[in-house]
Design a protein around this motif. Sequence first.
Motif, PDB file in Angstrom:
ATOM      1  N   VAL A   1     -40.617   3.377  20.487  1.00  0.00           N
ATOM      2  CA  VAL A   1     -39.715   2.533  19.722  1.00  0.00           C
ATOM      3  C   VAL A   1     -39.075   1.516  20.661  1.00  0.00           C
ATOM      4  N   GLN A   2     -39.060   0.279  20.232  1.00  0.00           N
ATOM      5  CA  GLN A   2     -38.425  -0.782  21.019  1.00  0.00           C
ATOM      6  C   GLN A   2     -37.243  -1.356  20.229  1.00  0.00           C
ATOM      7  N   LEU A   3     -36.163  -1.631  20.944  1.00  0.00           N
ATOM      8  CA  LEU A   3     -34.962  -2.160  20.324  1.00  0.00           C
ATOM      9  C   LEU A   3     -34.472  -3.365  21.107  1.00  0.00           C
ATOM     10  N   VAL A   4     -34.043  -4.397  20.391  1.00  0.00           N
ATOM     11  CA  VAL A   4     -33.524  -5.605  21.021  1.00  0.00           C
ATOM     12  C   VAL A   4     -32.215  -5.993  20.342  1.00  0.00           C
ATOM     13  N   GLU A   5     -31.131  -5.973  21.137  1.00  0.00           N
ATOM     14  CA  GLU A   5     -29.827  -6.368  20.607  1.00  0.00           C
ATOM     15  C   GLU A   5     -29.622  -7.870  20.771  1.00  0.00           C
ATOM     16  N   TYR A  94     -24.908  -1.204  23.216  1.00  0.00           N
ATOM     17  CA  TYR A  94     -26.305  -0.823  23.137  1.00  0.00           C
ATOM     18  C   TYR A  94     -26.605  -0.245  21.760  1.00  0.00           C
ATOM     19  N   CYS A  95     -27.816  -0.485  21.268  1.00  0.00           N
ATOM     20  CA  CYS A  95     -28.298   0.288  20.140  1.00  0.00           C
ATOM     21  C   CYS A  95     -29.383   1.231  20.657  1.00  0.00           C
ATOM     22  N   ALA A  96     -29.542   2.333  19.965  1.00  0.00           N
ATOM     23  CA  ALA A  96     -30.465   3.366  20.412  1.00  0.00           C
ATOM     24  C   ALA A  96     -31.066   4.068  19.202  1.00  0.00           C
ATOM     25  N   ALA A  97     -32.284   4.562  19.376  1.00  0.00           N
ATOM     26  CA  ALA A  97     -33.005   5.229  18.291  1.00  0.00           C
ATOM     27  C   ALA A  97     -33.112   6.722  18.559  1.00  0.00           C
ATOM     28  N   GLY A 109     -33.557   8.635  22.343  1.00  0.00           N
ATOM     29  CA  GLY A 109     -34.624   8.509  23.329  1.00  0.00           C
ATOM     30  C   GLY A 109     -35.003   7.097  23.689  1.00  0.00           C
ATOM     31  N   SER A 110     -34.665   6.144  22.827  1.00  0.00           N
ATOM     32  CA  SER A 110     -35.036   4.754  23.086  1.00  0.00           C
ATOM     33  C   SER A 110     -33.795   3.887  22.998  1.00  0.00           C
ATOM     34  N   TRP A 111     -33.704   2.926  23.929  1.00  0.00           N
ATOM     35  CA  TRP A 111     -32.500   2.118  24.046  1.00  0.00           C
ATOM     36  C   TRP A 111     -32.839   0.648  24.149  1.00  0.00           C
ATOM     37  N   GLY A 112     -31.957  -0.168  23.635  1.00  0.00           N
ATOM     38  CA  GLY A 112     -32.060  -1.594  23.861  1.00  0.00           C
ATOM     39  C   GLY A 112     -31.514  -1.946  25.224  1.00  0.00           C
ATOM     40  N   GLN A 113     -31.573  -3.230  25.546  1.00  0.00           N
ATOM     41  CA  GLN A 113     -31.172  -3.702  26.876  1.00  0.00           C
ATOM     42  C   GLN A 113     -29.672  -3.902  26.993  1.00  0.00           C
TER      43      GLN A 113
END
Length: 121
Positions: A1-5, A94-97, A109-113
Amino acid sequence: VQLVESGGGLVLPGGSLTLSCAVSGSTLDSTAIGWFRQAPGKQREGVSCISSGIGITYYADSVKGRFTVSRDNAKNTVFLEMNSLEPEDTAVYYCAAGLGCSYYSKDFGSWGQGTQITVSS
């Protein structure tokens, strides 16, 4: 999973900002999205979360009544609307999944920058 804030910046006390978290690699129906923040010299703090499925929302006491988390399933994007901002809200956000909502970063487990929010006059 990829996240972009996106959506960070400088805002005056009492002002508002809305952060966006674009998610890819999973759908919001099956992924909880948490918002965290970390101020200089402080531990990362869970701020808000929106669950998978029907999208139950959760808020830390420090932001309850001022922040609102929402999502657009069609765009696979989660939003954090922040009102009545205070200097104490200054942090990297940060946002995270994760599988479920939690205020603990270890559960995601997955984090934005991250994106910087500075509340200052």
